[in-house]
Design an enzyme around this catalytic site. Structure first.
Site, PDB file in Angstrom:
ATOM      1  N   HIS A  16       0.877  -1.181   0.000  1.00 38.66           N
ATOM      2  CA  HIS A  16       0.000   0.000   0.000  1.00 38.66           C
ATOM      3  C   HIS A  16       0.913   1.230   0.000  1.00 38.66           C
ATOM      4  O   HIS A  16       1.302   1.733   1.058  1.00 38.66           O
ATOM      5  CB  HIS A  16      -0.868  -0.045   1.264  1.00 38.66           C
ATOM      6  CG  HIS A  16      -1.776   1.138   1.430  1.00 38.66           C
ATOM      7  ND1 HIS A  16      -3.086   1.122   1.018  1.00 38.66           N
ATOM      8  CD2 HIS A  16      -1.565   2.370   1.967  1.00 38.66           C
ATOM      9  CE1 HIS A  16      -3.650   2.295   1.292  1.00 38.66           C
ATOM     10  NE2 HIS A  16      -2.736   3.079   1.869  1.00 38.66           N
ATOM     11  N   ASP A  19      -2.183 -10.180   0.150  1.00 38.52           N
ATOM     12  CA  ASP A  19      -1.350  -9.225  -0.585  1.00 38.52           C
ATOM     13  C   ASP A  19      -2.262  -8.326  -1.412  1.00 38.52           C
ATOM     14  O   ASP A  19      -2.345  -8.436  -2.629  1.00 38.52           O
ATOM     15  CB  ASP A  19      -0.364 -10.005  -1.470  1.00 38.52           C
ATOM     16  CG  ASP A  19       0.688  -9.085  -2.098  1.00 38.52           C
ATOM     17  OD1 ASP A  19       0.693  -7.882  -1.777  1.00 38.52           O
ATOM     18  OD2 ASP A  19       1.489  -9.579  -2.905  1.00 38.52           O
ATOM     19  N   GLU A  27       0.748  -2.144   4.281  1.00 38.73           N
ATOM     20  CA  GLU A  27       1.397  -0.825   4.347  1.00 38.73           C
ATOM     21  C   GLU A  27       2.714  -0.872   5.121  1.00 38.73           C
ATOM     22  O   GLU A  27       2.763  -1.347   6.244  1.00 38.73           O
ATOM     23  CB  GLU A  27       0.483   0.221   4.999  1.00 38.73           C
ATOM     24  CG  GLU A  27       1.092   1.617   4.902  1.00 38.73           C
ATOM     25  CD  GLU A  27       0.101   2.744   5.156  1.00 38.73           C
ATOM     26  OE1 GLU A  27       0.203   3.774   4.475  1.00 38.73           O
ATOM     27  OE2 GLU A  27      -0.765   2.601   6.030  1.00 38.73           O
TER      28      GLU A  27
END
Length: 479
Positions: free
Chosen positions: A371, A419, A428
């Site tokens: 992310h 994922d 993240e």
């Protein structure tokens, strides 16, 4: 590149520093902690960094952070009345399509929306953490006197401001409270005080860091608390206790500090016991990952911090010719701590049920969709506006740019991992988590560098001799 200059209330450059995570916000609270962690790892393991050819690199990273911190307040003054807490905004609840750093999905270099600067006038936690970062870095850069002195001067002003203008940097409802809420500033007073003492040798800082009331407020006696011993960007007490145990192990300043230093040392022993599976203080996943955040998301940042403290403490004990420590009546060797630290890092690097490395670019199988805005948008010469990047956020394709070295948030408590770019609880990476990872890896890395793997003395170089030197012997007596 216009940070600070484009904000009419600040009108000075705040260019530099590090983005926080997959966005482009500069949250100074976790950023300062990350710099303190990197500096601590260099102070202890400089010889290891040198041996692998990474010393200049990590010093460059620390200086990039501390140069920025020096811009966030009037670092040439002895007394200050404000500091910058944050650059950019992330709250998307007030007006869902108001462009800001969390609503928009665009490369940092394409940002065209406003990036307001948040200043604070009473923020003891932030000021004391920034003081810790500059103080620790001043020891790293002590071979460059001008820069080191500049860092110490800034650290003194920050710590003084934090002590005089009491308050949390993250008032309820503020952007800071949503993303990096600080629970209290007492732990920063202890942590910052310890670093200020090491950087200056001034006993007044040690007096603050070892004041019994300070320890109590910082949670030193909250044994029953579920987060006791969990070292994070918010709770520095476990780190401060390890740091002050170091002082007791090697310098032993005695009265009036001994009582609280002994308490901190005992509590460090207790924290180390709590990391061992057999004491059931924390759950472990079936695959062996410690759940310091009790099964909550993003567990890896907590695990790396614990791994760092455990392997560092084992090195302290060894350097003090102590083979281990007690948990109740039972004695455990330093190897038990190293084994714990290694098990957590092994898990993160691929020794887990999914055979997945959680560090991008390491191993054969690692997250392909972190992310992260910059990593997910192709380098194709096309400028994507605030919403133009949404298609790259939503696509199932792997990120076109590999974010090499980034540790993602991590698996869930069942060792499962998705994922998926939009699920930041799995994918993240954050600045603070990576700082902990670097510290843990260098501490456990098996690089022969002489008898001890830690540098026993550099951290004490500003401290004057504890006890006066004995007078010279009298000349021989002649009858």
């Amino acid at each position: 590149m216009k940070d600070g200059l484009s904000d009419s209330t600040v009108r000075r450059s705040l260019v530099g520093g590090f983005y926080d995570a997959g966005d482009a916000i500069k949250f100074n609270y976790p950023m300062a902690w990350s710099m303190t962690m990197l500096s601590w790892s260099v102070i202890e393991y400089k010889a290891k960094y040198e041996a692998i050819g990474e010393l200049d690199h990590i010093k460059e990273l620390i200086k990039w952070g501390t140069d920025y911190i020096l811009k966030t307040f009037n670092s040439s003054a002895d007394t200050i009345d404000r500091i910058v807490a944050q650059v950019g905004l992330g709250d998307t609840s007030k007006g869902s399509s108001q462009p800001n750093d969390h609503y928009c999905w665009m490369r940092p270099e394409d940002i065209d929306y406003k990036r307001p600067v948040t200043e604070c006038h009473s923020c003891s936690d932030l000021a004391s953490e920034m003081a810790a970062a500059l103080a620790a870095a001043s020891i790293v850069f002590k071979d460059s006197k001008t820069y080191s002195d500049k860092l110490v001067k800034g650290a003194k002003a920050l710590y003084k401001f934090g002590r005089l203008q009491r308050g949390r940097y993250s008032p309820n409802g503020s952007d800071q409270a949503i993303f990096y809420n600080s629970t209290s500033y007492w732990d920063e007073f202890v942590w910052g005080g310890a670093w200020m003492y090491f950087a200056t040798g001034n006993n007044s800082y040690l007096t603050i860091a070892t004041a019994p009331g300070m320890a109590k407020h910082a949670g030193a006696y909250w044994f029953g608390s579920p987060n006791y011993g969990v070292f994070t960007w918010d709770d520095k007490l476990p780190g401060a206790q390890v740091l002050l145990s170091r002082l007791r192990l090697f310098l032993s300043p005695g009265y009036p500090y001994e009582e609280i230093l002994r308490t901190f040392h005992n509590q460090t022993d207790n924290v180390m016991c709590s990391y061992l599976p057999l004491f059931n203080s924390f759950n472990f996943t079936k695959g062996g990952l410690i759940q310091l955040n009790h099964g909550g998301p993003q567990p890896l940042q907590y695990a790396v911090n614990a791994a760092f403290l455990a392997s560092l403490y084992s090195d302290y004990l060894e350097a003090a010719d102590t083979p281990g420590w007690y948990c109740g009546p039972n004695f455990y060797t330093t190897e038990v701590l190293r084994k714990f630290a290694r098990s957590q890092l092994d898990y993160i690097l691929g020794k887990n049920p999914l055979k997945m490395s959680y560090v991008v670019g390491f191993g054969n199988k690692y997250p392909k969709r972190p992310h992260h805005r910059g990593a997910s948008i192709p380098h194709n010469g096309v400028k994507y506006g605030c919403k133009g990047g949404f298609k790259w956020r939503e696509t199932k394709k792997a990120n076109p740019n590999a974010l090499v070295g980034a540790m993602v948030a991590g698996p869930d408590r069942h060792d499962g991992f998705k994922d998926v770019r939009t699920n930041y609880n799995y994918t993240e990476p954050t600045l603070a988590a990576n700082a902990g990872l670097v510290a843990a890896l260098i501490s456990i890395a098996d690089i022969p560098t002489g008898r001890y793997s830690i540098d026993k003395n550099t951290i004490f170089s500003a401290i004057p001799p504890m006890f006066p030197t004995p007078p010279p012997p009298p000349s021989a007596w002649k009858p």
